[in-house]
Scaffold this active site. Structure first.
Site, PDB file in Angstrom:
ATOM      1  N   ARG A  87       0.832  -1.199   0.000  1.00  0.00           N
ATOM      2  CA  ARG A  87       0.000   0.000   0.000  1.00  0.00           C
ATOM      3  C   ARG A  87       0.869   1.251   0.000  1.00  0.00           C
ATOM      4  O   ARG A  87       1.784   1.398   0.799  1.00  0.00           O
ATOM      5  CB  ARG A  87      -0.903   0.016   1.225  1.00  0.00           C
ATOM      6  CG  ARG A  87      -1.654   1.312   1.300  1.00  0.00           C
ATOM      7  CD  ARG A  87      -3.010   1.193   1.866  1.00  0.00           C
ATOM      8  NE  ARG A  87      -3.573   2.524   1.987  1.00  0.00           N
ATOM      9  CZ  ARG A  87      -4.426   2.879   2.912  1.00  0.00           C
ATOM     10  NH1 ARG A  87      -4.851   2.008   3.778  1.00  0.00           N
ATOM     11  NH2 ARG A  87      -4.890   4.107   2.953  1.00  0.00           N
ATOM     12  N   ASP A 101      -8.119  -0.317   9.727  1.00  0.00           N
ATOM     13  CA  ASP A 101      -8.568   0.803  10.560  1.00  0.00           C
ATOM     14  C   ASP A 101      -8.711   0.339  12.000  1.00  0.00           C
ATOM     15  O   ASP A 101      -9.396  -0.647  12.271  1.00  0.00           O
ATOM     16  CB  ASP A 101      -9.933   1.309  10.077  1.00  0.00           C
ATOM     17  CG  ASP A 101      -9.844   2.053   8.750  1.00  0.00           C
ATOM     18  OD1 ASP A 101      -8.769   2.607   8.452  1.00  0.00           O
ATOM     19  OD2 ASP A 101     -10.856   2.076   8.025  1.00  0.00           O
TER      20      ASP A 101
END
Ligand code: ROI
Length: 166
Positions: A87, A101
């Protein structure tokens, strides 16, 4: 694990490079975190993208852990896993290989701008978070927002489809 552990929930999302595989690898990586134990994982869900519609459907899930890591140490560890999945800083609300998250950290309300707000400020608006969270902890109370049951009543499950994780 000693008395200083907290139960935490982590939301997982991916819509690039074999999302089901990204999520299942992330479960393994969460299980390997220092000072942390993976307690349970939700089913996986296919979900229509929130944000720009010209991107693939997501796979979403939630993991329940107990940890001795402090919130920022845990956030650092989650971001290291995201980086392992290739990422990079991407388009705002655009596609991503893996998003982790930190949704909840015990019953704490944490405000450490710009890096961390817990409960995750968007979680209460997202069926793709609330539904798998409810699978794991139906009686949960979200600090500052109330019972998960009640939060789910305001959410449409349209665009959300339960899948077998890998
Ligand atoms: N949409 C869905 N359905 N699932 C996600 O995990 C997700 N994550 C994001 C944005 C781009 C907001 N949209 C998403 O970060």
């Amino acid at each position: 694990m000693n008395a200083l552990t907290e139960r935490v929930f982590v939301g997982l999302g991916s819509n690039l490079d074999e999302p089901l595989w990204q999520v299942s690898r992330a479960f393994d990586e969460l299980a390997d975190l220092d000072e942390t134990r993976l307690l349970a994982v939700s089913p996986c869900y296919r979900s229509a993208p929130l944000g720009p519609p010209d991107q693939s459907d997501y796979v979403n899930a939630v993991a329940m852990l107990e940890t001795e890591l402090a919130p920022i140490a845990l956030l650092d560890a989650l971001q290291a896993i995201e980086r392992n999945h290739g990422r990079i800083r991407e388009i705002h609300w655009g596609p991503r290989t893996l998003d982790l998250d930190l949704l909840m950290y015990g019953d704490r309300i944490i405000d450490l701008p710009p890096r961390l707000r817990v409960p995750h400020p968007e979680m209460v608006n997202r069926a793709f978070v609330l539904v798998p969270l409810h699978d794991l902890a139906p009686d949960l109370n979200v600090p500052g927002h109330g019972k998960l049951d009640a939060l789910l009543e305001n959410q449409s499950r349209e665009g959300l489809q339960r899948l077998a994780c890998l």
